[in-house]
Structures are given as structure tokens and as C-alpha cells.
Write a protein that holds these residues in place. Structure first.
Motif, PDB file in Angstrom:
ATOM      1  N   GLY A  50       0.835  -1.189   0.000  1.00 58.35           N
ATOM      2  CA  GLY A  50       0.000   0.000   0.000  1.00 58.35           C
ATOM      3  C   GLY A  50       0.871   1.240   0.000  1.00 58.35           C
ATOM      4  N   TYR A  52       1.155   5.233   0.838  1.00 55.35           N
ATOM      5  CA  TYR A  52       0.573   6.283   1.676  1.00 55.35           C
ATOM      6  C   TYR A  52       1.292   7.599   1.396  1.00 55.35           C
ATOM      7  N   LEU A  86       4.078   3.153  -6.360  1.00 52.80           N
ATOM      8  CA  LEU A  86       3.924   1.882  -5.661  1.00 52.80           C
ATOM      9  C   LEU A  86       4.662   0.766  -6.395  1.00 52.80           C
ATOM     10  N   TYR A 141       5.860  10.142  -0.013  1.00 54.40           N
ATOM     11  CA  TYR A 141       5.139   8.903  -0.277  1.00 54.40           C
ATOM     12  C   TYR A 141       5.941   7.740   0.297  1.00 54.40           C
ATOM     13  N   SER A 143       5.648   3.359   0.976  1.00 58.46           N
ATOM     14  CA  SER A 143       4.948   2.118   0.714  1.00 58.46           C
ATOM     15  C   SER A 143       5.210   1.136   1.845  1.00 58.46           C
ATOM     16  N   THR A 166      -5.301   6.180   5.273  1.00 57.22           N
ATOM     17  CA  THR A 166      -5.764   5.368   4.151  1.00 57.22           C
ATOM     18  C   THR A 166      -4.724   5.379   3.043  1.00 57.22           C
ATOM     19  N   THR A 167      -4.688   4.300   2.298  1.00 54.68           N
ATOM     20  CA  THR A 167      -3.754   4.189   1.184  1.00 54.68           C
ATOM     21  C   THR A 167      -4.245   4.994  -0.006  1.00 54.68           C
ATOM     22  N   THR A 170      -3.263   0.429  -3.663  1.00 55.08           N
ATOM     23  CA  THR A 170      -2.785  -0.833  -3.102  1.00 55.08           C
ATOM     24  C   THR A 170      -2.494  -1.828  -4.214  1.00 55.08           C
TER      25      THR A 170
END
Length: 189
Positions: A50, A52, A86, A141, A143, A166-167, A170
Motif C-alpha cells: 500500500g 501512503y 507503488l 510517499y 509504501s 488510508t492508502t 494498493t
């Protein structure tokens, strides 16, 4: 609030709007005819990732009892947000997960920081919550990549004020089972 997008490592696409990010990342060999960006990979050795967007500060990753006594975990800084960020953080995590052992064992109350060169193993409390502190030095950011899906442990990343983070996006991979014994009492995810 809309739920975050879920992507797969087998087929990762980035629309034409992401071409600027693509040029900056050096991933030109994978541009598709429609201007997208594709990566083809086998499933990685982790199950969930995920991304963030976090401000500098201290966060708590809280886990409840689950089907496993421990779990490998990587917290990787990402150069950018979205699926592309990601994906590349996931590549770093894959290299870490392919190591035979975790670098550091974390237990309830321990602290960790994002790193591109460190894989953790979280040893869960046998009863109740396990809380790991995550210290983030700068806005950006990040992960979190885990061996198991966080939902298996009702895991959540919490801000300093206790709110659930919250992500942005994902990534979920192949299912596995947790064997109770060799008589078919497994459950799948």
C-alpha cells in the motif's frame, strides 16, 4: 471517500498522463503503443503493498491477533505517488523479501523508519494488539509492503492523533493458505 485503486504486478499500466513521470523514472523500454507503461513480472514474494502520502511525524501500525505468529514487512520510501510510485517501491521490496532472513525483528512497542535496505519481521503478541511505531522524517510517499494482507490482522496505520491513515493505491498478490495441519484444515485468502 472512494476506495484506493488495486493493481497487480503482472499487468501494470500507466496512462498517457503519466508519461512525464515515466520519462523521469527511466522506464522507457516498457512504453506501449497507446502511450501507457507496462511491466510484466512474476508474482513477488509478498502479498500486499500500500502506498501512503505521509507527513513527517510518528505513526502507529496496530495489529490484532491473526492466523500467523509473525510477518515480514518492508517500509519503503517512494519517489512519487500513484500506481507508478507503488510499483517501483514494490520492486525494492521484492529485492528485500528475496533475502533469506529479515534484518530486524520488531515486537510490540518497537520503532522503525522507512528504508530501502531493511526487511523487518514483526513478531506478534500471542494475545491482543501489537503496536509498531513508524517514524517518518520528511513529508512524502511511503509504501508498506507485507507478507500477509493487513486485513488478516485487522491492521491499521494510525496518525499521531489516532486517526486511521488510508492508502492512495494498493497492490494485492497470489493467495496462500495457513496450514493448521496436514489434514486439509487450511483456510485461503
Amino acid at each position: 471517500m472512494s476506495s484506493p485503486a488495486t493493481i497487480t504486478r503482472r499487468q501494470f499500466g500507466l496512462g498517457a498522463a503519466g508519461l512525464t513521470s515515466l520519462l523521469a523514472s527511466g522506464c522507457l523500454s516498457d512504453i506501449t503503443d497507446d502511450g501507457g507503461h507496462e511491466h510484466e513480472h512474476e508474482d513477488p514474494p509478498w502479498e500486499w503493498g500500500g502506498l501512503y502520502e505521509l507527513e513527517s511525524g510518528t505513526y502507529t501500525y496496530a495489529y490484532h491477533e491473526g492466523p500467523d505468529p509473525d510477518m515480514r514487512l518492508a517500509v519503503v520510501p517512494a519517489d512519487e505517488g500513484g500506481e507508478h510510485g507503488l510499483f517501483h517501491a514494490g520492486e525494492t521490496a521484492t529485492e528485500l523479501f528475496e533475502k533469506a532472513e529479515a534484518d530486524t525483528v520488531l515486537t510490540d512497542g518497537d520503532t522503525t523508519r522507512p528504508a530501502t535496505d531493511r526487511l523487518y519481521r514483526v513478531d506478534f503478541e500471542s494475545d491482543g494488539e501489537t503496536m509498531i511505531e513508524l517514524r517518518v522524517e520528511s513529508d512524502g510517499y511511503y509504501s508498506i509492503v507485507t507478507e500477509h494482507v493487513p486485513a488478516e490482522f485487522e491492521a491499521e496505520l494510525r496518525s499521531e492523533t489516532g486517526g486511521e491513515m488510508t492508502t492512495d493505491v494498493t497492490e494485492l498478490h497470489s493467495s496462500h493458505s495457513h496450514g493448521e495441519d496436514d489434514h486439509g484444515d487450511d483456510h485461503d485468502h
